[in-house]
Every structure is written in C-alpha cells, then in structure tokens.
Design a protein around this motif. Structure first.
Motif, PDB file in Angstrom:
ATOM      1  N   SER A  20       0.842  -1.208   0.000  1.00  0.00           N
ATOM      2  CA  SER A  20       0.000   0.000   0.000  1.00  0.00           C
ATOM      3  C   SER A  20       0.872   1.252   0.000  1.00  0.00           C
ATOM      4  CB  SER A  20      -0.874  -0.032   1.275  1.00  0.00           C
ATOM      5  OG  SER A  20      -1.578   1.172   1.453  1.00  0.00           O
ATOM      6  N   ILE A  22       3.178   4.348   0.109  1.00  0.00           N
ATOM      7  CA  ILE A  22       4.568   4.623  -0.295  1.00  0.00           C
ATOM      8  C   ILE A  22       5.257   3.323  -0.717  1.00  0.00           C
ATOM      9  CG2 ILE A  22       6.823   5.408   0.553  1.00  0.00           C
ATOM     10  CD1 ILE A  22       5.214   7.293   2.487  1.00  0.00           C
ATOM     11  N   ASP A  41       4.365  -7.941   3.936  1.00  0.00           N
ATOM     12  CA  ASP A  41       3.307  -7.094   4.480  1.00  0.00           C
ATOM     13  C   ASP A  41       2.400  -7.957   5.334  1.00  0.00           C
ATOM     14  OD1 ASP A  41       2.151  -4.082   3.301  1.00  0.00           O
ATOM     15  OD2 ASP A  41       0.840  -5.276   4.590  1.00  0.00           O
ATOM     16  N   ASP A  60       5.019 -10.166   9.661  1.00  0.00           N
ATOM     17  CA  ASP A  60       4.854  -9.110  10.664  1.00  0.00           C
ATOM     18  C   ASP A  60       6.244  -8.583  11.011  1.00  0.00           C
ATOM     19  OD1 ASP A  60       4.453  -7.496  12.848  1.00  0.00           O
ATOM     20  OD2 ASP A  60       3.319  -8.983  14.010  1.00  0.00           O
ATOM     21  N   VAL A  61       6.543  -7.321  10.674  1.00  0.00           N
ATOM     22  CA  VAL A  61       7.899  -6.799  10.881  1.00  0.00           C
ATOM     23  C   VAL A  61       8.252  -6.646  12.366  1.00  0.00           C
ATOM     24  CG1 VAL A  61       7.990  -5.568   8.665  1.00  0.00           C
ATOM     25  CG2 VAL A  61       7.213  -4.355  10.723  1.00  0.00           C
ATOM     26  N   ASN A  87       9.927  -0.125   5.420  1.00  0.00           N
ATOM     27  CA  ASN A  87       8.945   0.953   5.197  1.00  0.00           C
ATOM     28  C   ASN A  87       7.648   0.768   5.977  1.00  0.00           C
ATOM     29  OD1 ASN A  87       7.470   3.034   3.360  1.00  0.00           O
ATOM     30  ND2 ASN A  87       6.325   1.128   3.077  1.00  0.00           N
ATOM     31  N   TYR A 150       3.892   9.042  17.640  1.00  0.00           N
ATOM     32  CA  TYR A 150       4.347   8.656  16.296  1.00  0.00           C
ATOM     33  C   TYR A 150       5.719   9.255  16.003  1.00  0.00           C
ATOM     34  CZ  TYR A 150       4.156   8.332  11.154  1.00  0.00           C
ATOM     35  OH  TYR A 150       4.426   8.080   9.827  1.00  0.00           O
ATOM     36  N   LYS A 154       9.532   7.629  15.069  1.00  0.00           N
ATOM     37  CA  LYS A 154      10.270   7.976  13.852  1.00  0.00           C
ATOM     38  C   LYS A 154      11.629   8.616  14.185  1.00  0.00           C
ATOM     39  CE  LYS A 154       7.259   6.421  10.929  1.00  0.00           C
ATOM     40  NZ  LYS A 154       7.600   5.307  10.036  1.00  0.00           N
ATOM     41  N   GLY A 181       7.018  14.174   4.563  1.00  0.00           N
ATOM     42  CA  GLY A 181       6.011  15.025   5.201  1.00  0.00           C
ATOM     43  C   GLY A 181       4.661  14.348   5.044  1.00  0.00           C
ATOM     44  N   VAL A 183       1.858  12.652   3.137  1.00  0.00           N
ATOM     45  CA  VAL A 183       1.777  11.941   1.854  1.00  0.00           C
ATOM     46  C   VAL A 183       0.370  11.388   1.700  1.00  0.00           C
ATOM     47  CG1 VAL A 183       2.846  10.187   0.388  1.00  0.00           C
ATOM     48  CG2 VAL A 183       4.145  11.198   2.293  1.00  0.00           C
ATOM     49  N   THR A 185      -1.805   8.941   1.409  1.00  0.00           N
ATOM     50  CA  THR A 185      -1.930   7.474   1.472  1.00  0.00           C
ATOM     51  C   THR A 185      -3.043   7.147   2.461  1.00  0.00           C
ATOM     52  OG1 THR A 185      -0.503   7.169   3.387  1.00  0.00           O
ATOM     53  CG2 THR A 185       0.601   7.237   1.235  1.00  0.00           C
TER      54      THR A 185
HETATM   55  N1  LIG Z   1       1.515   8.955   4.665  1.00  0.00           N
HETATM   56  C1  LIG Z   1       2.231   9.865   5.316  1.00  0.00           C
HETATM   57  O1  LIG Z   1       1.843  11.040   5.407  1.00  0.00           O
HETATM   58  C2  LIG Z   1       3.533   9.461   5.942  1.00  0.00           C
HETATM   59  C3  LIG Z   1       4.370  10.493   6.407  1.00  0.00           C
HETATM   60  C4  LIG Z   1       5.588  10.168   6.984  1.00  0.00           C
HETATM   61  C5  LIG Z   1       5.955   8.838   7.094  1.00  0.00           C
HETATM   62  N2  LIG Z   1       5.113   7.858   6.637  1.00  0.00           N
HETATM   63  C6  LIG Z   1       5.573   6.480   6.797  1.00  0.00           C
HETATM   64  O2  LIG Z   1       5.596   5.856   5.541  1.00  0.00           O
HETATM   65  C7  LIG Z   1       5.498   4.452   5.707  1.00  0.00           C
HETATM   66  C8  LIG Z   1       4.454   3.911   4.763  1.00  0.00           C
HETATM   67  O3  LIG Z   1       3.189   4.450   5.139  1.00  0.00           O
HETATM   68  P1  LIG Z   1       2.012   4.780   4.114  1.00  0.00           P
HETATM   69  O4  LIG Z   1       1.630   6.194   4.338  1.00  0.00           O
HETATM   70  O5  LIG Z   1       2.371   4.305   2.764  1.00  0.00           O
HETATM   71  O6  LIG Z   1       0.852   3.903   4.797  1.00  0.00           O
HETATM   72  P2  LIG Z   1      -0.049   2.686   4.285  1.00  0.00           P
HETATM   73  O7  LIG Z   1      -0.966   2.378   5.428  1.00  0.00           O
HETATM   74  O8  LIG Z   1      -0.624   2.994   2.946  1.00  0.00           O
HETATM   75  O9  LIG Z   1       1.013   1.492   4.102  1.00  0.00           O
HETATM   76  C9  LIG Z   1       1.651   0.875   5.201  1.00  0.00           C
HETATM   77  C10 LIG Z   1       1.790  -0.610   4.914  1.00  0.00           C
HETATM   78  O10 LIG Z   1       2.477  -1.221   6.038  1.00  0.00           O
HETATM   79  C11 LIG Z   1       1.827  -2.454   6.316  1.00  0.00           C
HETATM   80  N3  LIG Z   1       2.066  -2.858   7.714  1.00  0.00           N
HETATM   81  C12 LIG Z   1       1.558  -2.289   8.834  1.00  0.00           C
HETATM   82  N4  LIG Z   1       1.975  -2.953   9.926  1.00  0.00           N
HETATM   83  C13 LIG Z   1       2.783  -3.962   9.482  1.00  0.00           C
HETATM   84  C14 LIG Z   1       3.519  -4.986  10.127  1.00  0.00           C
HETATM   85  N5  LIG Z   1       3.485  -5.143  11.474  1.00  0.00           N
HETATM   86  N6  LIG Z   1       4.239  -5.837   9.373  1.00  0.00           N
HETATM   87  C15 LIG Z   1       4.244  -5.717   8.017  1.00  0.00           C
HETATM   88  N7  LIG Z   1       3.557  -4.773   7.357  1.00  0.00           N
HETATM   89  C16 LIG Z   1       2.840  -3.900   8.081  1.00  0.00           C
HETATM   90  C17 LIG Z   1       0.363  -2.167   6.039  1.00  0.00           C
HETATM   91  O11 LIG Z   1      -0.385  -3.375   5.876  1.00  0.00           O
HETATM   92  C18 LIG Z   1       0.430  -1.318   4.776  1.00  0.00           C
HETATM   93  O12 LIG Z   1       0.419  -2.117   3.617  1.00  0.00           O
HETATM   94  C19 LIG Z   1       5.184   4.220   7.185  1.00  0.00           C
HETATM   95  O13 LIG Z   1       6.373   3.883   7.877  1.00  0.00           O
HETATM   96  C20 LIG Z   1       4.687   5.580   7.634  1.00  0.00           C
HETATM   97  O14 LIG Z   1       4.863   5.755   9.021  1.00  0.00           O
HETATM   98  C21 LIG Z   1       3.923   8.142   6.062  1.00  0.00           C
END
Ligand SMILES: NC(=O)c1ccc[n+]([C@@H]2O[C@H](COP(=O)([O-])OP(=O)(O)OC[C@H]3O[C@@H](n4cnc5c(N)ncnc54)[C@H](O)[C@@H]3O)[C@@H](O)[C@H]2O)c1
Length: 254
Positions: A20, A22, A41, A60-61, A87, A150, A154, A181, A183, A185
């Motif tokens: 999903s 990023i 994932d 599960d990470v 990620n 959160y 990070k 920043g 994103v 999603t």
């Molecule tokens: N979207 C934003 O604004 C934003 C900003 C800064 C950082 N991030 C970071 O970017 C990364 C990706 O987030 P995103 O926005 O694409 O979110 P998202 O929810 O679209 O994708 C995250 C993915 O991680 C998977 N996941 C969650 N827990 C898990 C686990 N225990 N083991 C394996 N997979 C797991 C989910 O199933 C999902 O597919 C994350 O680390 C998030 O913290 C996102």
C-alpha cells in the motif's frame, strides 16, 4: 556502475509494507528499474502484489524470527539480498491527554523495533554493496502537535539509521532514511481524520506529496547512484522542516 539512472537490474530487493501507499510506489519503481522484488506485508494482499510482478510473503515486521525467515525466503527466491526497504509503519497516535499503553507499545513495536529488526535481519544476509533504506518521518526531526507518540517512533528510526550506518559502513553496506512530510496514502487519511483535523500543517509547497514522490528518493538511496551516501535521513517533505506556513491542507481532497 551502470549508465542507466537508478538501475536495479537483477538486484534482489525486499520492501516491507509494500502492499500500500509509499511501499507500493517503491515496489512499482523497483520493478520498472529491473529489480526482483519480494513484498513483506501483514495484509492478505498477496494476489494483488503478485499481479504487479513482485513476490509476496505475509510477514509481521515486529516479529524478528518472522522477518528472518522471510529474508531467507527472498534469498531462496532471488539468489541473494541487495536492498532492504524497511517501510512498514502504523499511525495509532493520540494527543498526550489520550496516550494509552497498549496502542503506544504497538506503534513502537512496528515503527521502531520493526525497522531495527529489519536492519538486523538484512545486515546478517547482505554483502558489500548492500543498501538499506528506512522510512522515518518529518515528525521524527520536527515537531507537530498531536504526533508525540508517532514522532518518537520515527525519531528512533533516524537515530537507528545513524548508528547502523556506522556499524555496517566498514562492511560496504549503506544505511539511509527518508523523512516524508504529509503523503496522500490511506495511513495519512486515517490519521488526519482521527486527529479531527483536515490535515497537518505543511510548508513551502503547500500540498501533500504523492507516494511516488517519496518512492523516487527511496529508489535513489537504494541504487548504486547513491554509493557515497550513508547515515542520512533525507527530508522529502515539500519544505515542511524548512520553515513555517499558516496554510492547512486536506489529505483526502486536494
Ligand atoms: N503517509 C504519510 O503522510 C507518511 C508520512 C511520513 C511517514 N510515513 C511512513 O511511511 C510508511 C508507509 O506508510 P504509508 O503512508 O504508505 O501507509 P499505508 O498504510 O498505505 O502502508 C503501510 C503498509 O504497512 C503495512 N504494515 C503495517 N503494519 C505492518 C507490520 N506489522 N508488518 C508488516 N507490514 C505492516 C500495512 O499493511 C500497509 O500495507 C510508514 O512507515 C509511515 O509511518 C507516512
């Protein structure tokens, strides 16, 4: 070094949280650059991920032994491990007045321990030329009201990146992070609605990023084009951490 920019031809890559947002954008870029990709994932989206051309393993990470066997699987499938993108992340934060231990622990387990476990499991299986890229956040290097929990997970990723780069540099393995920043999603949309805001404050560019704009920097850091870059946490935040603005934006509706 290849003359094709960001070339990943034949490289064995692993992307956590690749089903999903990023992560998905990273997987699609890696495939287009010639990489072999295994997505790890926690969701059951294997069939969809495989339709993009990547392999999938439910993992599960926050479980080190689960990650270790998933990386052994990657080596069995693709003949080695060249790039690890840690990620996967979750955003369960609440304001300080609503902090709750179980939720807090879960977020640290996935966002901070999950990245450390991913680096440990990957480093044990990588040789010289390997690259690790972690997804941190602008909230790990700059403050935002409501993101204490959160942001702390990070900030841990940023610190872990610095220290891992020092430990793994002598083996020819690079370790870097990106600090996105806001994103657009599913994670950001859920987080914004829970905080009861239409969006977080962002800076200079006055818009959220598309996942592909973060994936582009992760791709660079994963490639040999970044061969002298290590220990860095690069803000990909439209200027969020460069200054302030009074503009608010909606994560769901531009
Ligand atoms: N979207 C934003 O604004 C934003 C900003 C800064 C950082 N991030 C970071 O970017 C990364 C990706 O987030 P995103 O926005 O694409 O979110 P998202 O929810 O679209 O994708 C995250 C993915 O991680 C998977 N996941 C969650 N827990 C898990 C686990 N225990 N083991 C394996 N997979 C797991 C989910 O199933 C999902 O597919 C994350 O680390 C998030 O913290 C996102």
């Amino acid at each position: 070094m290849s003359t094709r920019m960001f070339d990943l031809t034949g490289k064995s890559t692993v992307v956590t949280g690749g089903a999903s947002g990023i992560g998905e954008a990273v997987v699609r870029r890696f495939l287009a650059a010639g990489a072999k990709v295994l997505v790890l994932d926690i969701t059951d989206s294997g069939a969809e991920v495989e339709s993009w051309g990547a392999a999938f393993r439910k993992t599960d990470v926050s479980d080190l032994s689960d990650l270790e066997s998933a990386l052994d699987h990657a080596i069995g499938l693709h003949g080695g491990l060249d790039v690890m993108v840690n990620n996967a992340g979750i955003a369960l934060h609440r304001p300080l007045s609503e902090v709750e231990p179980e939720r807090n622990t879960q977020m640290f387990r996935v966002n901070a321990q999950g990245v450390i476990y991913g680096m440990a499991a990957a480093a044990a299986r990588m040789g010289a030329g390997g690259a690790i890229v972690n997804t941190a956040s602008a909230s790990g290097i700059s403050g935002v009201a409501g993101l204490v929990e959160y942001g702390a997970t990070k900030g841990a990723v940023v610190a872990a990146t610095l220290n891992a780069a020092m430990e793994l540099g002598p083996r020819g393995i690079r370790v870097n992070s990106v600090c996105p920043g806001l994103v657009r999603t599913p994670l950001a949309i859920r987080s914004a609605s829970r905080l009861g805001k239409s969006g977080h404050m962002i800076a200079a560019l006055e818009r959220p990023a598309q996942p592909e704009e973060i994936a582009a920097v992760i791709h660079f850091l994963a490639s040999d084009d970044a061969s002298y870059v290590t220990g860095q946490s690069i803000a990909v935040d439209g200027g969020w951490t460069s200054g302030t603005t009074t503009k608010t934006v909606d994560a769901a509706n531009p």
